[in-house]
Design a protein around this motif. Structure first.
Motif, PDB file in Angstrom:
ATOM      1  N   ILE A  61      43.731  13.915  42.664  1.00  0.00           N
ATOM      2  CA  ILE A  61      42.571  13.168  42.171  1.00  0.00           C
ATOM      3  C   ILE A  61      42.890  12.630  40.788  1.00  0.00           C
ATOM      4  CG2 ILE A  61      40.145  13.302  41.495  1.00  0.00           C
ATOM      5  CD1 ILE A  61      39.994  15.731  43.514  1.00  0.00           C
ATOM      6  N   THR A  66      42.731   5.306  39.649  1.00  0.00           N
ATOM      7  CA  THR A  66      42.247   4.910  40.972  1.00  0.00           C
ATOM      8  C   THR A  66      41.330   3.705  40.854  1.00  0.00           C
ATOM      9  OG1 THR A  66      42.405   7.198  41.716  1.00  0.00           O
ATOM     10  CG2 THR A  66      41.058   5.707  43.048  1.00  0.00           C
ATOM     11  N   ASP A  82      37.933   4.052  48.054  1.00  0.00           N
ATOM     12  CA  ASP A  82      38.426   5.002  47.056  1.00  0.00           C
ATOM     13  C   ASP A  82      37.396   6.091  46.775  1.00  0.00           C
ATOM     14  OD1 ASP A  82      40.927   3.808  46.751  1.00  0.00           O
ATOM     15  OD2 ASP A  82      40.225   2.475  45.145  1.00  0.00           O
ATOM     16  N   THR A  86      38.221  10.000  47.468  1.00  0.00           N
ATOM     17  CA  THR A  86      38.094  10.940  46.359  1.00  0.00           C
ATOM     18  C   THR A  86      37.016  11.976  46.650  1.00  0.00           C
ATOM     19  OG1 THR A  86      38.900   9.262  44.832  1.00  0.00           O
ATOM     20  CG2 THR A  86      37.725  11.140  43.859  1.00  0.00           C
TER      21      THR A  86
END
Length: 154
Positions: A61, A66, A82, A86
């Motif tokens: 993570i 990201t 995303d 996540t």
């Protein structure tokens, strides 16, 4: 005052528009109020401590790279894919797993912001636990709604 991080759920369409046009992003951010039923994605200054624990636990993570930067300073966007990915990773990562990597001496030595870890000891761990719960909640909620997230950092 200090450097804080927060996450706010937005529709995929609003996020896409805000990511493409600076004027739209500024207007959207000035007018947007999330639904009252949405979880609070405010992480305060815990972001660096959480980043430290997430990396130490090798969760995959990444709270910084990201997201896609918006054309306005201090904001990034997480697209629904995303967010969903996540959220799944966060849902599979218990805080107890992260807590096993809590090392106040190491965190203060390498400069994990804010420099409170030795001073606060177990209270620092409680601070991270509380904010981790908020992080998980906002991502899981957004994923459930197939929404994006606006990330504010600064």
């Amino acid at each position: 005052m200090g450097v804080i991080m927060s996450f706010t759920r937005v529709s995929a369409a609003d996020l896409e528009l805000a990511m493409k046009h600076k004027d739209c992003a500024e207007e959207f951010l000035a007018d947007y109020t999330p639904p009252e039923t949405d979880p609070n994605g405010y992480l305060d200054k815990s972001w660096a401590g959480l980043k430290y624990l997430l990396e130490a636990a090798d969760t995959g993570i990444d709270l910084f790279f990201t997201a896609t930067p918006l054309p306005i300073d201090g904001y990034s966007g997480w697209d629904p894919d995303d967010v969903a990915h996540t959220a799944e990773l966060l849902g599979n990562t218990s805080f107890d797993n992260l807590a096993a990597h809590y090392d106040p001496v190491a965190m203060d030595t390498i400069g994990v912001y804010p420099p409170i870890w030795i001073r606060d000891g177990n209270d620092g761990l409680g601070y991270l636990r509380e904010n981790y719960a908020s992080l998980v909640e906002v991502f899981v909620h957004a994923a459930h709604h197939r929404s994006g997230l606006l990330q504010s950092f600064g």
